[in-house]
Design a protein around this motif. Structure first.
Motif, PDB file in Angstrom:
ATOM      1  N   SER A  64       0.815  -1.217   0.000  1.00 61.03           N
ATOM      2  CA  SER A  64       0.000   0.000   0.000  1.00 61.03           C
ATOM      3  C   SER A  64       0.848   1.266   0.000  1.00 61.03           C
ATOM      4  O   SER A  64       0.324   2.374  -0.043  1.00 61.03           O
ATOM      5  CB  SER A  64      -0.940  -0.020   1.205  1.00 61.03           C
ATOM      6  OG  SER A  64      -0.164  -0.107   2.378  1.00 61.03           O
ATOM      7  N   MET A  65       2.178   1.124   0.059  1.00 57.04           N
ATOM      8  CA  MET A  65       3.018   2.325   0.128  1.00 57.04           C
ATOM      9  C   MET A  65       3.113   3.019  -1.219  1.00 57.04           C
ATOM     10  O   MET A  65       3.057   2.391  -2.272  1.00 57.04           O
ATOM     11  CB  MET A  65       4.411   1.959   0.626  1.00 57.04           C
ATOM     12  CG  MET A  65       4.433   1.610   2.108  1.00 57.04           C
ATOM     13  SD  MET A  65       6.100   1.374   2.710  1.00 57.04           S
ATOM     14  CE  MET A  65       6.652   3.060   2.886  1.00 57.04           C
ATOM     15  N   LYS A  66       3.334   4.316  -1.184  1.00 54.66           N
ATOM     16  CA  LYS A  66       3.439   5.123  -2.404  1.00 54.66           C
ATOM     17  C   LYS A  66       4.787   4.830  -3.095  1.00 54.66           C
ATOM     18  O   LYS A  66       5.808   4.699  -2.414  1.00 54.66           O
ATOM     19  CB  LYS A  66       3.363   6.605  -2.033  1.00 54.66           C
ATOM     20  CG  LYS A  66       2.985   7.487  -3.193  1.00 54.66           C
ATOM     21  CD  LYS A  66       2.590   8.888  -2.727  1.00 54.66           C
ATOM     22  CE  LYS A  66       2.408   9.773  -3.924  1.00 54.66           C
ATOM     23  NZ  LYS A  66       3.538  10.672  -4.145  1.00 54.66           N
ATOM     24  N   GLY A  67       4.768   4.701  -4.413  1.00 48.52           N
ATOM     25  CA  GLY A  67       6.018   4.510  -5.152  1.00 48.52           C
ATOM     26  C   GLY A  67       6.505   3.074  -5.171  1.00 48.52           C
ATOM     27  O   GLY A  67       7.596   2.801  -5.638  1.00 48.52           O
ATOM     28  N   VAL A  68       5.680   2.142  -4.678  1.00 44.24           N
ATOM     29  CA  VAL A  68       6.087   0.731  -4.700  1.00 44.24           C
ATOM     30  C   VAL A  68       5.240  -0.015  -5.730  1.00 44.24           C
ATOM     31  O   VAL A  68       4.046   0.212  -5.831  1.00 44.24           O
ATOM     32  CB  VAL A  68       5.903   0.094  -3.306  1.00 44.24           C
ATOM     33  CG1 VAL A  68       6.250  -1.399  -3.356  1.00 44.24           C
ATOM     34  CG2 VAL A  68       6.769   0.801  -2.298  1.00 44.24           C
ATOM     35  N   VAL A  76      10.791  -0.081  -6.613  1.00 40.78           N
ATOM     36  CA  VAL A  76      10.477   1.154  -5.924  1.00 40.78           C
ATOM     37  C   VAL A  76      10.994   2.341  -6.730  1.00 40.78           C
ATOM     38  O   VAL A  76      12.094   2.298  -7.289  1.00 40.78           O
ATOM     39  CB  VAL A  76      11.056   1.141  -4.488  1.00 40.78           C
ATOM     40  CG1 VAL A  76      12.553   0.864  -4.505  1.00 40.78           C
ATOM     41  CG2 VAL A  76      10.769   2.444  -3.764  1.00 40.78           C
ATOM     42  N   ASP A  77      10.173   3.390  -6.819  1.00 41.63           N
ATOM     43  CA  ASP A  77      10.597   4.608  -7.510  1.00 41.63           C
ATOM     44  C   ASP A  77      11.763   5.227  -6.748  1.00 41.63           C
ATOM     45  O   ASP A  77      11.795   5.196  -5.516  1.00 41.63           O
ATOM     46  CB  ASP A  77       9.446   5.615  -7.563  1.00 41.63           C
ATOM     47  CG  ASP A  77       8.348   5.161  -8.502  1.00 41.63           C
ATOM     48  OD1 ASP A  77       8.640   4.276  -9.343  1.00 41.63           O
ATOM     49  OD2 ASP A  77       7.219   5.648  -8.381  1.00 41.63           O
ATOM     50  N   MET A 109      12.656   2.162   2.319  1.00 43.61           N
ATOM     51  CA  MET A 109      13.730   1.454   2.996  1.00 43.61           C
ATOM     52  C   MET A 109      13.637   1.657   4.507  1.00 43.61           C
ATOM     53  O   MET A 109      13.980   0.763   5.280  1.00 43.61           O
ATOM     54  CB  MET A 109      15.099   1.914   2.480  1.00 43.61           C
ATOM     55  CG  MET A 109      15.405   1.485   1.063  1.00 43.61           C
ATOM     56  SD  MET A 109      14.934  -0.218   0.678  1.00 43.61           S
ATOM     57  CE  MET A 109      16.160  -1.087   1.642  1.00 43.61           C
ATOM     58  N   GLY A 110      13.143   2.839   4.901  1.00 46.26           N
ATOM     59  CA  GLY A 110      12.936   3.104   6.314  1.00 46.26           C
ATOM     60  C   GLY A 110      11.965   2.094   6.921  1.00 46.26           C
ATOM     61  O   GLY A 110      12.238   1.479   7.952  1.00 46.26           O
ATOM     62  N   TYR A 111      10.879   1.873   6.192  1.00 47.35           N
ATOM     63  CA  TYR A 111       9.865   0.935   6.672  1.00 47.35           C
ATOM     64  C   TYR A 111      10.426  -0.488   6.727  1.00 47.35           C
ATOM     65  O   TYR A 111      10.264  -1.210   7.709  1.00 47.35           O
ATOM     66  CB  TYR A 111       8.640   0.992   5.757  1.00 47.35           C
ATOM     67  CG  TYR A 111       7.695  -0.164   5.959  1.00 47.35           C
ATOM     68  CD1 TYR A 111       6.908  -0.233   7.120  1.00 47.35           C
ATOM     69  CD2 TYR A 111       7.601  -1.191   5.033  1.00 47.35           C
ATOM     70  CE1 TYR A 111       6.065  -1.302   7.316  1.00 47.35           C
ATOM     71  CE2 TYR A 111       6.766  -2.260   5.221  1.00 47.35           C
ATOM     72  CZ  TYR A 111       5.994  -2.322   6.357  1.00 47.35           C
ATOM     73  OH  TYR A 111       5.154  -3.383   6.558  1.00 47.35           O
ATOM     74  N   VAL A 112      11.118  -0.873   5.646  1.00 43.39           N
ATOM     75  CA  VAL A 112      11.628  -2.245   5.564  1.00 43.39           C
ATOM     76  C   VAL A 112      12.650  -2.512   6.664  1.00 43.39           C
ATOM     77  O   VAL A 112      12.630  -3.550   7.331  1.00 43.39           O
ATOM     78  CB  VAL A 112      12.245  -2.513   4.171  1.00 43.39           C
ATOM     79  CG1 VAL A 112      12.962  -3.858   4.149  1.00 43.39           C
ATOM     80  CG2 VAL A 112      11.178  -2.466   3.097  1.00 43.39           C
ATOM     81  N   SER A 113      13.519  -1.540   6.910  1.00 44.09           N
ATOM     82  CA  SER A 113      14.584  -1.775   7.885  1.00 44.09           C
ATOM     83  C   SER A 113      14.006  -1.913   9.305  1.00 44.09           C
ATOM     84  O   SER A 113      14.577  -2.584  10.149  1.00 44.09           O
ATOM     85  CB  SER A 113      15.631  -0.660   7.824  1.00 44.09           C
ATOM     86  OG  SER A 113      15.043   0.561   8.140  1.00 44.09           O
ATOM     87  N   LYS A 114      12.845  -1.265   9.530  1.00 43.50           N
ATOM     88  CA  LYS A 114      12.217  -1.406  10.853  1.00 43.50           C
ATOM     89  C   LYS A 114      11.745  -2.843  11.090  1.00 43.50           C
ATOM     90  O   LYS A 114      11.599  -3.285  12.219  1.00 43.50           O
ATOM     91  CB  LYS A 114      11.023  -0.441  10.973  1.00 43.50           C
ATOM     92  CG  LYS A 114      11.433   0.915  11.562  1.00 43.50           C
ATOM     93  CD  LYS A 114      10.212   1.774  11.782  1.00 43.50           C
ATOM     94  CE  LYS A 114      10.126   2.814  10.676  1.00 43.50           C
ATOM     95  NZ  LYS A 114       8.829   3.447  10.578  1.00 43.50           N
ATOM     96  N   VAL A 140      17.034  -9.395   7.152  1.00 47.08           N
ATOM     97  CA  VAL A 140      17.902 -10.575   7.233  1.00 47.08           C
ATOM     98  C   VAL A 140      18.807 -10.615   6.003  1.00 47.08           C
ATOM     99  O   VAL A 140      19.987 -10.909   6.073  1.00 47.08           O
ATOM    100  CB  VAL A 140      17.052 -11.859   7.302  1.00 47.08           C
ATOM    101  CG1 VAL A 140      17.963 -13.081   7.350  1.00 47.08           C
ATOM    102  CG2 VAL A 140      16.137 -11.815   8.518  1.00 47.08           C
ATOM    103  N   HIS A 141      18.221 -10.289   4.894  1.00 47.56           N
ATOM    104  CA  HIS A 141      18.948 -10.381   3.623  1.00 47.56           C
ATOM    105  C   HIS A 141      18.379  -9.329   2.672  1.00 47.56           C
ATOM    106  O   HIS A 141      17.162  -9.148   2.622  1.00 47.56           O
ATOM    107  CB  HIS A 141      18.749 -11.781   3.036  1.00 47.56           C
ATOM    108  CG  HIS A 141      19.450 -11.978   1.735  1.00 47.56           C
ATOM    109  ND1 HIS A 141      20.781 -12.314   1.668  1.00 47.56           N
ATOM    110  CD2 HIS A 141      19.009 -11.880   0.468  1.00 47.56           C
ATOM    111  CE1 HIS A 141      21.124 -12.411   0.394  1.00 47.56           C
ATOM    112  NE2 HIS A 141      20.073 -12.150  -0.357  1.00 47.56           N
ATOM    113  N   LEU A 142      19.224  -8.655   1.946  1.00 46.06           N
ATOM    114  CA  LEU A 142      18.704  -7.646   1.021  1.00 46.06           C
ATOM    115  C   LEU A 142      19.543  -7.606  -0.252  1.00 46.06           C
ATOM    116  O   LEU A 142      20.767  -7.627  -0.205  1.00 46.06           O
ATOM    117  CB  LEU A 142      18.714  -6.267   1.671  1.00 46.06           C
ATOM    118  CG  LEU A 142      18.134  -5.142   0.800  1.00 46.06           C
ATOM    119  CD1 LEU A 142      16.989  -4.452   1.485  1.00 46.06           C
ATOM    120  CD2 LEU A 142      19.206  -4.144   0.395  1.00 46.06           C
ATOM    121  N   GLU A 143      18.857  -7.595  -1.385  1.00 43.56           N
ATOM    122  CA  GLU A 143      19.567  -7.443  -2.669  1.00 43.56           C
ATOM    123  C   GLU A 143      18.893  -6.322  -3.428  1.00 43.56           C
ATOM    124  O   GLU A 143      17.672  -6.226  -3.441  1.00 43.56           O
ATOM    125  CB  GLU A 143      19.444  -8.718  -3.509  1.00 43.56           C
ATOM    126  CG  GLU A 143      20.451  -9.778  -3.168  1.00 43.56           C
ATOM    127  CD  GLU A 143      20.196 -11.041  -3.981  1.00 43.56           C
ATOM    128  OE1 GLU A 143      19.876 -10.904  -5.180  1.00 43.56           O
ATOM    129  OE2 GLU A 143      20.286 -12.122  -3.398  1.00 43.56           O
TER     130      GLU A 143
END
Lengths: 306, 534
Positions: free
Chosen positions: A237-241, A255-256, A264-269, A273-276
């Motif tokens: 539901s986030m904008k730009g995704v 993501v735009d 990324m702020g939301y995801v990091s919260k 574990v793993h990010l590419e």
């Protein structure tokens, strides 16, 4: 006064419009990226700039001279490498390089030998025994050995291995340092990103976007695939995704660029574990245009990029 | 060689048929129509016994034997023996050319263009493309044999019976199979289709020359030429079938050889590994003209050698011709009454026109190379550099004219040298050269036509070949078929004065030169203005 200028260039073959009102401007000391999918009209445009094809309407000038009428004068100060290098099977690579540099007008033996060394080319072999990459090297050596002011490369690295691709990029950067101008046609965005100051994007014969890389970058999206400790359900539901695929704690999405920070702020919260992340590709760029045009022929997009 | 080598030959064969679905029927029908028309014409033209025997007398000399081959059934020279004598050899050569081009196209050319690689990557056998090509060429040759054979029989001419007609067709088909096999071998030996075609053509040329020498001087020598074999069928006279078995047998050996060679070589390669070349270019190469010459060096040299050998072959007949004439009082009377010229002079004049037309072929091929370069995107290499279109086009046109004139000169000198060796009072070299060079304006017209078409659009160049073929046919058959004069006059070669027997006149030469200049000039303008394909 731009070094190379195409103004409202239109080219038709019978009923087919290959180029429609195309504008290009390359200034002195600039590397211009000319990108677009297969069959978009890149090579047709380049052949017009080379004076091999004549415009149906519009104007193409190089060094202030008409690309068609003054082709010979222009070519004395210009070097060109096609994407598909066709050489004479019964001549050797060395002979062809000599012929090309001689026809170009300038030749510098020391520089030529240096380049053959750098590109790892055996000049004693007949052209029929060369692979596509080696034929491209022949054309590249001839081009880089010349004293041209303007270089036109039409998908020059399509047959080169990654090592030689880097060698090519180094040579282009050297040209740039020396204040030469380059028109680089490609469908490999990473290459264009590394080298080009300004970029023009062509699709179905029309220029759909021109600008500096910075201007363009905000048009593109990053690919992200991520695994988190906690589910990231709000992502969709986030904008730009866009194009979100979620499977428990794993997910992939686009993501735009301008929304990158908040997403990324939301995801990091949620505990990464793993990010590419993968850089935006040309395909994404075109997808953006398809979406904004609300055109649905997505399968026509070139998929050759890396 | 494993048992999958011929996998999917059938599908590939159908694909070849699909690619040539227009070309092959046109070839076959043309052979049938031309053969039938000539047979009808012979029958109408020489209706009475007296007329037939008169023409038989003029045919009974070594010059005619060298051109057409040994004549059989001269005591009853009806339409059947006339066909066998005057048509079989020439038609067989054209059938050979058709087969050479066909086989080279589907083997080495496809391989060079990378199509075979695609096909081989599919589940097809290693020998499938070659066997499919030979299969179709065999089918085509059999069809040709039957269509020509039954076509001739259908005319219901008395001397052209069923067995003779079928043998006549079969002889043509057999020659086709033989040269298809020869080309299949050369396609394995050399790396480029141009060279494969050139080598196969030279075998055809040598076969013609050996047969000419053999027919004139020694029966034994003629047995070394497949063209000599098929003439030994004595079709419509004695109808021997076994020489065809010999031809097919030798052809089959070549087929086996081509399969063997194909099995032991790599794709894209010839039998001999590529040599290392020079790392730098000779100064001569560094100009569009030098490049044009270098690219075609081998072909040009082969043509020059071929033309000089042809000249010598024709010239070597002069001695026999002279001896024959002094023996035959009847012949001398005939010639005295018909024209002021001696038969030797007439023969040389005719040869010169034939040789001049043949010399147009290498010249036009030089221009065709430019078309090939454009098709293969190689002219782009030149025009993207500081080279003008006129310079490149001019180089090719200039080279074409040089090749044409040189080919004519060497064939004329060859003829003169051979004549000198076999005749007591051979004409001077000057006379011979004049007789040859007088044809140059007609060659100019032909070459300028090719110039025009390449300037206009490369795909139209074939019209030049049709026109040259027409010129050849009217000059070859014009007298024989008694065609209307205007049909002959369409050919530029018909406007050339016969300088040996007549006085030199310049009017038509000047007109031809002006015409060729105008046509060439238009070609240059068009080439400068048009979009290039690559």
């Amino acid at each position: 006064m731009p070094l190379l200028q195409a103004t409202h260039v239109t080219k038709t073959f019978g009923n087919f419009t290959a180029l429609d009102q195309v504008n290009i401007e390359v200034n002195k000391g600039e590397v211009y990226g000319f990108i677009g999918p297969n069959g978009a009209g890149k090579s047709t445009m380049i052949r017009i700039l080379l004076g091999i094809l004549q415009v149906t309407s519009g104007e193409a000038t190089v060094f202030g001279m008409d690309a068609w009428k003054d082709a010979v004068h222009i070519h004395k100060r210009m070097a060109y490498v096609p994407g598909d290098v066709n050489l004479w099977p019964n001549l050797t690579g060395g002979e062809v390089i000599d012929l090309f540099t001689k026809l170009q007008g300038s030749s510098n033996k020391q520089r030529k030998d240096e380049l053959m060394e750098i590109f790892d080319l055996d000049p004693t072999k007949k052209c029929r025994t060369y692979s596509k990459g080696n034929r491209q090297k022949v054309a590249l050596v001839a081009a880089f050995a010349s004293d041209a002011e303007l270089f036109i490369f039409d998908e020059p690295t399509s047959g080169l291995d990654p090592l030689m691709e880097r060698t090519f990029q180094e040579q282009v950067l050297k040209l740039k340092d020396a204040g030469k101008s380059v028109l680089l046609s490609s469908h490999i965005l990473s290459e264009v990103e590394k080298l080009c100051d300004r970029v023009g994007i062509i699709r179905e014969g029309k220029m759909i976007e021109t600008g500096t890389l910075e201007e363009l970058r905000h048009l593109t999206r990053m690919h992200i695939s991520v695994e988190t400790k906690r589910p990231i359900l709000e992502l969709a539901s986030m904008k730009g995704v866009h194009d979100v695929v979620l499977d428990e704690n794993k997910g992939s999405f686009q993501v735009d660029t301008e929304a990158l920070e908040s997403v990324m702020g939301y995801v990091s919260k949620s505990g990464i574990v793993h990010l590419e992340s993968a850089p935006p590709t040309l395909e994404d760029l075109f997808m953006r245009h398809y979406e904004s045009d609300e055109a649905s022929q997505a399968d026509e997009v070139g998929r050759d990029e890396q | 060689m494993n048992n999958n080598s011929f996998e999917k030959t059938g599908i590939l064969a159908r694909f070849i048929m699909r690619r040539d679905r227009v070309r092959l029927p046109v070839w076959i029908l043309s052979f049938a129509v031309v053969s039938m028309v000539v047979a009808i014409t012979f029958t109408d033209l020489y209706a009475s016994v007296e007329e037939r025997q008169a023409i038989a007398e003029t045919m009974k000399n070594p010059a005619m034997t060298a051109l057409f081959g040994e004549a059989y059934g001269m005591n009853d020279y009806t339409a059947g023996p006339m066909m066998a004598h005057q048509m079989l050899l020439l038609t067989a050569i054209v059938v050979g050319i058709m087969n050479i081009l066909f086989v080279a196209r589907h083997t080495r050319t496809s391989e060079e263009d990378g199509q075979i690689e695609l096909i081989r990557a599919l589940p097809t056998g290693r020998l499938s493309q070659l066997s499919a090509t030979l299969l179709i060429s065999t089918v085509v040759n059999i069809a040709l044999a039957l269509v020509v054979g039954f076509g001739l029989y259908a005319l219901q001419i008395e001397s052209i019976d069923l067995e003779g007609s079928l043998l006549y067709g079969a002889a043509l088909g057999t020659v086709g199979i033989f040269f298809a096999a020869v080309t299949a071998v050369f396609a394995q030996v050399v790396e480029s289709s141009r060279n494969a075609i050139a080598l196969s053509f030279s075998v055809l040329g040598i076969a013609y020359i050996i047969r000419a020498i053999g027919d004139v001087s020694s029966e034994f020598v003629a047995w070394f030429s497949p063209l000599g074999w098929i003439l030994r069928t004595e079709v419509f006279v004695n109808n021997y079938w076994w020489p065809l078995l010999l031809t097919i047998g030798v052809g089959l050996i070549f087929v086996g050889l081509s399969f063997y060679l194909h099995g032991i070589r790599d794709i894209g390669a010839g039998l001999f590994p590529a040599k290392r070349g020079k790392s730098t270019a000779h100064t001569f190469l560094l100009h569009p003209f030098g490049l044009a010459l270098r690219l075609q060096r081998t072909g040009i040299i082969s043509w020059l050698i071929g033309m000089s050998v042809l000249g010598m072959t024709y010239g070597s007949v002069l001695g026999d011709l002279e001896a024959f004439l002094s023996d035959s009082e009847l012949m001398q009377e005939l010639l005295q009454s018909s024209a002021g010229a001696s038969i030797t002079e007439q023969y040389i004049t005719m040869l010169m026109s034939v040789m001049a037309m043949m010399c147009v072929i290498p010249a036009v091929m030089v221009l065709l190379k430019l078309k090939g370069e454009e098709m293969k995107n190689r002219t782009e290499n030149l025009f993207s550099r500081a080279v003008s279109r006129l310079k490149v086009f001019g180089s090719y046109v200039g080279l074409a004219h040089l090749v044409g004139i040189f080919a004519l000169l060497v064939s004329a000198v060859g003829l003169w040298l051979a004549g000198l060796a076999v005749m007591d009072d051979m004409m001077s070299l000057g006379t011979i050269l004049q007789a040859a060079l007088v044809y140059v304006p007609a060659m100019w017209v032909m070459i300028s036509l090719a110039t025009l078409f390449i300037g206009f659009a490369p795909s139209t160049v074939y019209v030049t070949w049709i026109y040259l073929g027409y010129a050849f046919v009217v000059s070859y058959f014009g007298g024989m078929l008694q065609l209307p004069t205007w049909l002959e006059k369409i050919s530029p070669f018909a406007h050339i004065p016969e300088v040996i027997s007549e006085d030199m006149t310049y009017g038509s030469l000047v007109v031809l030169t002006i015409i060729s200049l105008i046509i060439s000039w238009s070609g240059f303008i068009l080439y400068k203005k048009r979009d290039l394909l690559g």
